[in-house]
Design a protein around this motif. Structure first.
Motif, PDB file in Angstrom:
ATOM      1  N   MET A  28     -16.356  -1.966  21.294  1.00 23.82           N
ATOM      2  CA  MET A  28     -16.289  -1.128  20.131  1.00 23.82           C
ATOM      3  C   MET A  28     -15.141  -2.648  18.760  1.00 23.82           C
ATOM      4  O   MET A  28     -14.563  -2.984  19.520  1.00 23.82           O
ATOM      5  N   THR A  29     -16.071  -2.487  18.579  1.00 21.18           N
ATOM      6  CA  THR A  29     -15.431  -4.166  17.537  1.00 21.18           C
ATOM      7  C   THR A  29     -14.657  -3.394  16.580  1.00 21.18           C
ATOM      8  O   THR A  29     -14.524  -2.603  16.380  1.00 21.18           O
ATOM      9  N   LYS A  30     -13.471  -4.490  16.053  1.00 20.90           N
ATOM     10  CA  LYS A  30     -12.396  -4.121  15.295  1.00 20.90           C
ATOM     11  C   LYS A  30     -12.428  -3.591  14.042  1.00 20.90           C
ATOM     12  O   LYS A  30     -13.557  -4.269  13.183  1.00 20.90           O
ATOM     13  N   PRO A  31     -12.154  -2.115  13.588  1.00 25.87           N
ATOM     14  CA  PRO A  31     -12.823  -1.589  11.966  1.00 25.87           C
ATOM     15  C   PRO A  31     -11.914  -2.623  11.080  1.00 25.87           C
ATOM     16  O   PRO A  31     -10.454  -3.174  11.214  1.00 25.87           O
ATOM     17  N   THR A  32     -12.688  -2.679   9.760  1.00 28.04           N
ATOM     18  CA  THR A  32     -11.967  -3.286   8.596  1.00 28.04           C
ATOM     19  C   THR A  32     -11.936  -3.006   7.977  1.00 28.04           C
ATOM     20  O   THR A  32     -12.359  -2.025   7.387  1.00 28.04           O
ATOM     21  N   PHE A  33     -10.274  -3.264   7.495  1.00 25.49           N
ATOM     22  CA  PHE A  33     -10.324  -2.285   5.724  1.00 25.49           C
ATOM     23  C   PHE A  33     -10.141  -3.062   4.693  1.00 25.49           C
ATOM     24  O   PHE A  33      -8.898  -3.995   4.460  1.00 25.49           O
ATOM     25  N   VAL A  34     -10.394  -3.128   3.502  1.00 22.78           N
ATOM     26  CA  VAL A  34     -10.751  -4.222   2.564  1.00 22.78           C
ATOM     27  C   VAL A  34     -10.381  -3.826   1.214  1.00 22.78           C
ATOM     28  O   VAL A  34     -10.597  -2.411   0.741  1.00 22.78           O
ATOM     29  N   TYR A  35      -9.321  -4.395   0.784  1.00 23.12           N
ATOM     30  CA  TYR A  35      -8.207  -3.986  -0.569  1.00 23.12           C
ATOM     31  C   TYR A  35      -8.434  -5.169  -1.564  1.00 23.12           C
ATOM     32  O   TYR A  35      -9.272  -6.635  -1.080  1.00 23.12           O
ATOM     33  N   ASP A  36      -8.052  -5.221  -2.480  1.00 26.85           N
ATOM     34  CA  ASP A  36      -8.345  -6.347  -3.563  1.00 26.85           C
ATOM     35  C   ASP A  36      -7.025  -6.619  -4.298  1.00 26.85           C
ATOM     36  O   ASP A  36      -5.923  -6.717  -4.224  1.00 26.85           O
ATOM     37  N   GLY A  37      -6.698  -8.074  -3.020  1.00 22.05           N
ATOM     38  CA  GLY A  37      -6.092  -8.897  -2.995  1.00 22.05           C
ATOM     39  C   GLY A  37      -5.602  -9.767  -4.277  1.00 22.05           C
ATOM     40  O   GLY A  37      -4.563 -10.490  -4.256  1.00 22.05           O
ATOM     41  N   ASP A  38      -6.063  -9.427  -5.329  1.00 22.66           N
ATOM     42  CA  ASP A  38      -5.539  -9.535  -6.606  1.00 22.66           C
ATOM     43  C   ASP A  38      -4.404  -8.871  -7.240  1.00 22.66           C
ATOM     44  O   ASP A  38      -4.536  -9.548  -8.176  1.00 22.66           O
ATOM     45  N   CYS A  39      -4.501  -7.633  -7.144  1.00 20.64           N
ATOM     46  CA  CYS A  39      -3.722  -6.084  -7.441  1.00 20.64           C
ATOM     47  C   CYS A  39      -2.882  -6.844  -6.956  1.00 20.64           C
ATOM     48  O   CYS A  39      -2.213  -6.467  -4.816  1.00 20.64           O
ATOM     49  N   ALA A  40      -1.828  -6.847  -7.520  1.00 19.26           N
ATOM     50  CA  ALA A  40      -0.214  -6.761  -7.069  1.00 19.26           C
ATOM     51  C   ALA A  40      -0.290  -5.113  -5.622  1.00 19.26           C
ATOM     52  O   ALA A  40       0.617  -5.100  -5.287  1.00 19.26           O
ATOM     53  N   PHE A  41      -0.853  -4.108  -6.658  1.00 18.10           N
ATOM     54  CA  PHE A  41       0.349  -2.749  -6.337  1.00 18.10           C
ATOM     55  C   PHE A  41      -0.969  -2.421  -4.810  1.00 18.10           C
ATOM     56  O   PHE A  41      -0.533  -1.883  -3.625  1.00 18.10           O
ATOM     57  N   CYS A  42      -2.131  -2.972  -4.948  1.00 18.50           N
ATOM     58  CA  CYS A  42      -2.928  -3.114  -3.739  1.00 18.50           C
ATOM     59  C   CYS A  42      -2.746  -3.860  -2.286  1.00 18.50           C
ATOM     60  O   CYS A  42      -2.585  -3.476  -1.339  1.00 18.50           O
ATOM     61  N   THR A  43      -2.131  -4.997  -3.084  1.00 21.46           N
ATOM     62  CA  THR A  43      -1.448  -5.824  -1.896  1.00 21.46           C
ATOM     63  C   THR A  43       0.050  -5.177  -1.164  1.00 21.46           C
ATOM     64  O   THR A  43      -0.241  -5.383   0.494  1.00 21.46           O
ATOM     65  N   SER A  44       0.974  -4.376  -2.138  1.00 18.29           N
ATOM     66  CA  SER A  44       1.841  -3.672  -1.825  1.00 18.29           C
ATOM     67  C   SER A  44       1.246  -3.249  -1.195  1.00 18.29           C
ATOM     68  O   SER A  44       1.940  -2.232   0.289  1.00 18.29           O
ATOM     69  N   CYS A  45       0.561  -1.606  -1.343  1.00 16.87           N
ATOM     70  CA  CYS A  45       0.717  -1.326  -0.399  1.00 16.87           C
ATOM     71  C   CYS A  45      -0.859  -1.606   1.048  1.00 16.87           C
ATOM     72  O   CYS A  45      -0.092  -0.836   2.252  1.00 16.87           O
ATOM     73  N   ALA A  46      -0.798  -2.626   1.408  1.00 19.02           N
ATOM     74  CA  ALA A  46      -1.868  -3.157   2.567  1.00 19.02           C
ATOM     75  C   ALA A  46      -0.056  -3.293   3.395  1.00 19.02           C
ATOM     76  O   ALA A  46      -0.322  -3.273   4.213  1.00 19.02           O
ATOM     77  N   GLN A  47       0.844  -4.073   2.817  1.00 17.96           N
ATOM     78  CA  GLN A  47       1.993  -4.380   3.523  1.00 17.96           C
ATOM     79  C   GLN A  47       2.730  -3.128   4.134  1.00 17.96           C
ATOM     80  O   GLN A  47       3.425  -3.481   4.888  1.00 17.96           O
ATOM     81  N   PHE A  48       2.470  -2.307   2.802  1.00 17.90           N
ATOM     82  CA  PHE A  48       3.119  -1.180   3.614  1.00 17.90           C
ATOM     83  C   PHE A  48       2.291  -0.608   4.673  1.00 17.90           C
ATOM     84  O   PHE A  48       3.237  -0.532   5.993  1.00 17.90           O
ATOM     85  N   ILE A  49       1.007  -0.321   5.040  1.00 23.05           N
ATOM     86  CA  ILE A  49       0.236  -0.609   6.019  1.00 23.05           C
ATOM     87  C   ILE A  49       0.678  -1.388   7.381  1.00 23.05           C
ATOM     88  O   ILE A  49       0.911  -0.722   8.030  1.00 23.05           O
ATOM     89  N   GLU A  50       0.236  -2.314   7.039  1.00 26.24           N
ATOM     90  CA  GLU A  50       0.907  -2.906   7.871  1.00 26.24           C
ATOM     91  C   GLU A  50       1.975  -3.018   8.303  1.00 26.24           C
ATOM     92  O   GLU A  50       2.068  -3.894   9.840  1.00 26.24           O
ATOM     93  N   ARG A  51       3.486  -2.520   8.099  1.00 25.86           N
ATOM     94  CA  ARG A  51       4.596  -2.310   8.146  1.00 25.86           C
ATOM     95  C   ARG A  51       4.443  -1.561   8.726  1.00 25.86           C
ATOM     96  O   ARG A  51       5.450  -0.589   9.638  1.00 25.86           O
TER      97      ARG A  51
END
Length: 131
Positions: free
Chosen positions: A1-24
């Protein structure tokens, strides 16, 4: 099974903050990637889809709160319960309107900036303008 990918808006500071929370904090196997740096063709996505909502590409495809539910289910244990709840029919009826509201108001969310409220084409034009 391949690794899933979650795609978000990297130009949005809020979206990026949420992605950083997920990663942590959320132990998902998924690769989190801003759509602006993703190989959208390989993922079977369009820029328009990614501008509209976060995307999950794995064994299943989903967008918005459905994508978030799959990400949470992938993380296991307590996160799986939250993902199952978010993916349930009664919660989805509320989740989509809430997701759309947050998406439309993300520039007012913690970590958001005025640029978060602009369509991608307008953000691109702003970054091409010399100072």
């Amino acid at each position: 099974m391949t690794k899933p990918t979650f795609v978000y808006d990297g130009d949005c500071a809020f979206c990026t903050s949420c992605a950083q929370f997920i990663e942590r904090r959320i132990p998902t196997r998924a690769r989190l990637v801003p759509w602006q740096f993703a190989d959208l063709d390989a993922l079977g996505l369009t820029a328009g889809q990614c501008e509209q909502a976060v995307q999950w590409v794995g064994d299943r495809r989903a967008a918005g709160p459905d994508a978030i539910a799959l990400l949470l289910k992938d993380a296991g244990r307590l996160w799986r319960a939250a993902g199952t709840a978010l993916g349930s029919a009664p919660v989805r009826l509320v989740a989509w309107p809430v997701y759309r509201w947050v998406s439309e108001h993300r520039h007012m969310m913690p970590g958001g900036t005025a640029a978060c409220s602009l369509p991608q084409a307008q953000r691109d034009r702003m970054s091409d303008t010399p100072l």
